[in-house]
Design a protein around this motif. Structure first.
Motif, PDB file in Angstrom:
ATOM      1  N   ALA A 192     -46.976  34.182  31.206  1.00  0.00           N
ATOM      2  CA  ALA A 192     -48.375  33.740  30.664  1.00  0.00           C
ATOM      3  C   ALA A 192     -49.434  34.852  31.114  1.00  0.00           C
ATOM      4  O   ALA A 192     -50.356  35.193  30.373  1.00  0.00           O
ATOM      5  N   ASN A 193     -49.467  35.495  32.460  1.00  0.00           N
ATOM      6  CA  ASN A 193     -50.490  36.414  32.634  1.00  0.00           C
ATOM      7  C   ASN A 193     -50.532  37.570  32.038  1.00  0.00           C
ATOM      8  O   ASN A 193     -51.507  38.382  31.998  1.00  0.00           O
ATOM      9  N   THR A 194     -49.305  38.003  31.330  1.00  0.00           N
ATOM     10  CA  THR A 194     -49.138  39.288  30.687  1.00  0.00           C
ATOM     11  C   THR A 194     -49.399  39.214  29.254  1.00  0.00           C
ATOM     12  O   THR A 194     -49.116  40.113  28.310  1.00  0.00           O
ATOM     13  N   ARG A 195     -49.661  37.941  28.890  1.00  0.00           N
ATOM     14  CA  ARG A 195     -49.847  37.637  27.443  1.00  0.00           C
ATOM     15  C   ARG A 195     -48.575  38.022  26.437  1.00  0.00           C
ATOM     16  O   ARG A 195     -48.729  38.543  25.462  1.00  0.00           O
ATOM     17  N   GLU A 228     -48.480  37.056  42.650  1.00  0.00           N
ATOM     18  CA  GLU A 228     -48.029  36.383  41.396  1.00  0.00           C
ATOM     19  C   GLU A 228     -46.770  35.783  41.464  1.00  0.00           C
ATOM     20  O   GLU A 228     -45.869  36.559  41.918  1.00  0.00           O
ATOM     21  N   ASP A 258     -44.813  32.990  36.534  1.00  0.00           N
ATOM     22  CA  ASP A 258     -46.100  33.081  35.892  1.00  0.00           C
ATOM     23  C   ASP A 258     -46.388  34.304  35.142  1.00  0.00           C
ATOM     24  O   ASP A 258     -47.412  34.629  34.486  1.00  0.00           O
ATOM     25  N   PHE A 259     -45.607  35.227  35.367  1.00  0.00           N
ATOM     26  CA  PHE A 259     -45.649  36.426  34.800  1.00  0.00           C
ATOM     27  C   PHE A 259     -45.733  36.763  33.033  1.00  0.00           C
ATOM     28  O   PHE A 259     -46.626  37.267  32.719  1.00  0.00           O
ATOM     29  N   ARG A 275     -51.440  47.259  35.057  1.00  0.00           N
ATOM     30  CA  ARG A 275     -51.181  46.898  36.606  1.00  0.00           C
ATOM     31  C   ARG A 275     -50.809  48.039  37.605  1.00  0.00           C
ATOM     32  O   ARG A 275     -51.290  47.948  38.732  1.00  0.00           O
TER      33      ARG A 275
END
Length: 211
Positions: free
Chosen positions: A103-106, A96, A100-101, A180
């Motif tokens: 968006a990827n973790t909402r 990752e 991008d963290f 995670r």
């Protein structure tokens, strides 16, 4: 030995109160400055800086704040690491990119209030002023590069979060730590920077992990 990794746009000084507590109980510490202002430096170079500070010491405890969570697991490929502690962390998934963290973790789904100060609201005024003075620019030039992390290192890992963290809210980090890492975090009554607001309690937690 404890190797302490600061967060984005910060310096090793961030850890100075925790270092004093750890050294008072007989522990060795290092807290290097990462090359965070350098557009040519990315996560590998950050990890190189930490590994150079560790040298040939064995079974080092890596303690990483915020963005330092992306650096901590990479150090395990470069030095002898016995344990990882993530503090108010960004917790990376394999490959990752830091950019991008969110968006990827909402992260955008979190119900968060808006604040003028999301870093030092619970830090004593003089210390808060010194922290702002010592802060550095954080280069974003390589933050979109995927991390070279293939899998989380096979070492014990702890997560410490602040119940009053305005940047990475407690509910958000509880969920991300579970999803995670499969870890239930330890919690402090602090904001995003407990090494300045709760250094004695944070140092106590750190030493409890290695007893």
């Amino acid at each position: 030995m404890f190797a302490l990794i600061h967060g984005a746009g910060d310096v090793g000084w961030y850890w100075h109160l925790v270092e004093a507590e750890l050294r008072a109980t007989g522990h060795e510490t290092v807290a290097p400055d990462l090359p965070c202002e350098d557009d040519d430096a990315g996560l590998p170079e950050y990890a190189d800086a930490v590994a150079a500070a560790i040298g040939d010491r064995r079974d080092t405890v890596i303690v990483a704040q915020s963005l330092g969570g992306f650096v901590a697991p990479l150090v395990a490929d470069r030095a002898s690491v016995g344990r990882i502690v993530l503090v108010a962390p960004m917790i990376p998934a394999p490959r990752e990119a830091p950019a991008d963290f969110w968006a990827n973790t909402r992260y955008a789904d979190e119900d968060r209030e808006s604040y003028d100060d999301v870093f030092y609201q619970d830090v004593p005024p003089a210390l808060r002023e010194e922290a702002w003075k010592r802060g550095r620019a954080q280069s974003e030039a390589r933050m979109s590069e995927p991390s070279p992390l293939a899998a989380w290192p096979d070492v014990p890992t702890h997560v410490v979060i602040g119940r009053d963290d305005r940047l990475l809210p407690v509910g958000f980090l509880r969920r991300v730590a579970r999803e995670r890492l499969g870890v239930v975090p330890d919690e402090l009554d602090s904001g995003h920077t407990p090494a300045l607001s709760q250094p004695v309690k944070l140092a106590g937690l750190l030493t409890s992990y290695v007893r």
